[in-house]
Design a protein around this motif. Sequence first.
Motif, mmCIF file in Angstrom:
data_model
loop_
_atom_site.group_PDB
_atom_site.id
_atom_site.type_symbol
_atom_site.label_atom_id
_atom_site.label_comp_id
_atom_site.label_asym_id
_atom_site.label_seq_id
_atom_site.Cartn_x
_atom_site.Cartn_y
_atom_site.Cartn_z
ATOM 1 N N ILE A 163 -0.951 2.636 -1.876
ATOM 2 C CA ILE A 163 -1.778 1.663 -1.150
ATOM 3 C C ILE A 163 -1.285 1.698 0.303
ATOM 4 O O ILE A 163 -0.225 1.143 0.619
ATOM 5 C CB ILE A 163 -1.659 0.241 -1.727
ATOM 6 C CG1 ILE A 163 -1.884 0.234 -3.251
ATOM 7 C CG2 ILE A 163 -2.616 -0.696 -1.010
ATOM 8 C CD1 ILE A 163 -3.286 0.546 -3.679
ATOM 9 N N ILE A 219 -1.627 2.929 -10.209
ATOM 10 C CA ILE A 219 -2.763 2.886 -9.281
ATOM 11 C C ILE A 219 -2.569 3.891 -8.145
ATOM 12 O O ILE A 219 -3.521 4.420 -7.587
ATOM 13 C CB ILE A 219 -2.959 1.466 -8.718
ATOM 14 C CG1 ILE A 219 -3.362 0.512 -9.842
ATOM 15 C CG2 ILE A 219 -3.997 1.439 -7.593
ATOM 16 C CD1 ILE A 219 -4.706 0.817 -10.466
ATOM 17 N N SER A 250 -11.811 -0.409 0.782
ATOM 18 C CA SER A 250 -11.264 0.393 -0.307
ATOM 19 C C SER A 250 -11.327 -0.428 -1.592
ATOM 20 O O SER A 250 -11.115 -1.644 -1.577
ATOM 21 C CB SER A 250 -9.813 0.781 -0.010
ATOM 22 O OG SER A 250 -9.741 1.680 1.070
ATOM 23 N N LYS A 251 -11.620 0.245 -2.705
ATOM 24 C CA LYS A 251 -11.735 -0.447 -3.991
ATOM 25 C C LYS A 251 -10.863 0.254 -5.022
ATOM 26 O O LYS A 251 -10.715 1.476 -4.993
ATOM 27 C CB LYS A 251 -13.194 -0.472 -4.459
ATOM 28 C CG LYS A 251 -14.118 -1.235 -3.514
ATOM 29 C CD LYS A 251 -15.562 -1.190 -3.988
ATOM 30 C CE LYS A 251 -16.477 -1.919 -3.015
ATOM 31 N NZ LYS A 251 -17.895 -1.884 -3.450
ATOM 32 N N PHE A 252 -10.307 -0.533 -5.945
ATOM 33 C CA PHE A 252 -9.404 -0.011 -6.962
ATOM 34 C C PHE A 252 -9.819 -0.557 -8.320
ATOM 35 O O PHE A 252 -10.231 -1.707 -8.429
ATOM 36 C CB PHE A 252 -7.956 -0.405 -6.655
ATOM 37 C CG PHE A 252 -7.503 -0.001 -5.273
ATOM 38 C CD1 PHE A 252 -6.890 1.227 -5.066
ATOM 39 C CD2 PHE A 252 -7.715 -0.831 -4.185
ATOM 40 C CE1 PHE A 252 -6.479 1.602 -3.803
ATOM 41 C CE2 PHE A 252 -7.318 -0.468 -2.914
ATOM 42 C CZ PHE A 252 -6.691 0.758 -2.717
ATOM 43 N N LEU A 265 1.621 -0.422 -8.114
ATOM 44 C CA LEU A 265 1.060 -0.192 -6.790
ATOM 45 C C LEU A 265 2.189 0.274 -5.873
ATOM 46 O O LEU A 265 3.268 -0.333 -5.846
ATOM 47 C CB LEU A 265 0.431 -1.457 -6.208
ATOM 48 C CG LEU A 265 -0.937 -1.903 -6.728
ATOM 49 C CD1 LEU A 265 -0.878 -2.306 -8.195
ATOM 50 C CD2 LEU A 265 -1.458 -3.068 -5.891
ATOM 51 N N ASN A 305 -5.858 1.805 2.754
ATOM 52 C CA ASN A 305 -6.279 3.166 2.418
ATOM 53 C C ASN A 305 -7.390 3.662 3.341
ATOM 54 O O ASN A 305 -8.354 4.305 2.911
ATOM 55 C CB ASN A 305 -6.675 3.284 0.955
ATOM 56 C CG ASN A 305 -5.460 3.466 0.055
ATOM 57 O OD1 ASN A 305 -4.326 3.285 0.485
ATOM 58 N ND2 ASN A 305 -5.685 3.815 -1.201
#
Length: 310
Positions: free
Chosen positions: A165, A162, A225-227, A237, A200
């Motif tokens: 973070i 990912i 923030s989106k993942f 992460l 983030n």
Amino acid sequence: MRVEVSLLSCSTPQNSDATNINDIPNTGVTRYYDFSIARAVISPDGVPRDSILVNGQFPGPTIEANWGDYIQVTVHNKIENPVEGTSLHWHGMLQRETPWYDGVPSVSQCPIAPGATFTYRFRADQYGSSWYHAHYSAQYNAGVLGPMVVYGPTNLQYDIDIGPIILSDWYHIPYFQIVENTVGTDMTKLPPVSDNNLINGRNNFDCSTLPKGSNLTCTPNAGFSKFMFQKGKSHRLRLVNTGADGVQKFSIDGHNLTIIAQDMVPVKPYNVSVVTLGVAQRTDVVVYMSDEEWDAIWMRAEIFGGVTCG
């Protein structure tokens, strides 16, 4: 600037020891970056604030390299009105071959003067997740920071990286004011409490909580923030606490986190429900997403005794 970096080849032993200089690969590769540091006004939570940024970004650009690569960063000091010196420190890099590029002004170098340019060149002698930041006064609290990823061996396989973070407490006052409230001979003064907490570089802020008479403006629902996670897959992460004062508590609803490294040091994997990170600490975790159907899952970062982001 971003460079595409391939992972280290499988010929790199998984038990390689970054503390042993003889184990560091000689890749013969240099990763080049060009950074301009300048003032800007940003609103990561909907409240505008004077900031200082790298290439106009917050957080700054991600530095990526393979273990054993050289990293070369040319830094232009464009801080004006008023002018300030600056420097960049590469957190976690041991700088065994190049201590003069450690980035601590008045210790390993003079500050980069206003309008001047300075080039850092150092070997990625550690692997894992970290960050770079200004080491001049408290400029990193103004926004001069960004993630740094050095790819190397892993002690637990995973499907998807990912990436970084970044967890950061956030103040609506300029960094000079934070320094004034923190440094001095009056020991009754405590560091100011942060106004928000960001993942983030983003979070919402309750505009109704602005102090009465404040001249600050506020735009509600600035956004999170989106993942993107995939069900049935394991995800790495790279958690970094880049805050000024806050101890972070990180979690993902309904999921355990498997810790695989602390501060660029691999550890025997173990499971937790919450990861605690002090200021400047880094923790790498692997999260397995179940096969259940989820529209969205909350990722949370809470400052100890303070604001939650998530």
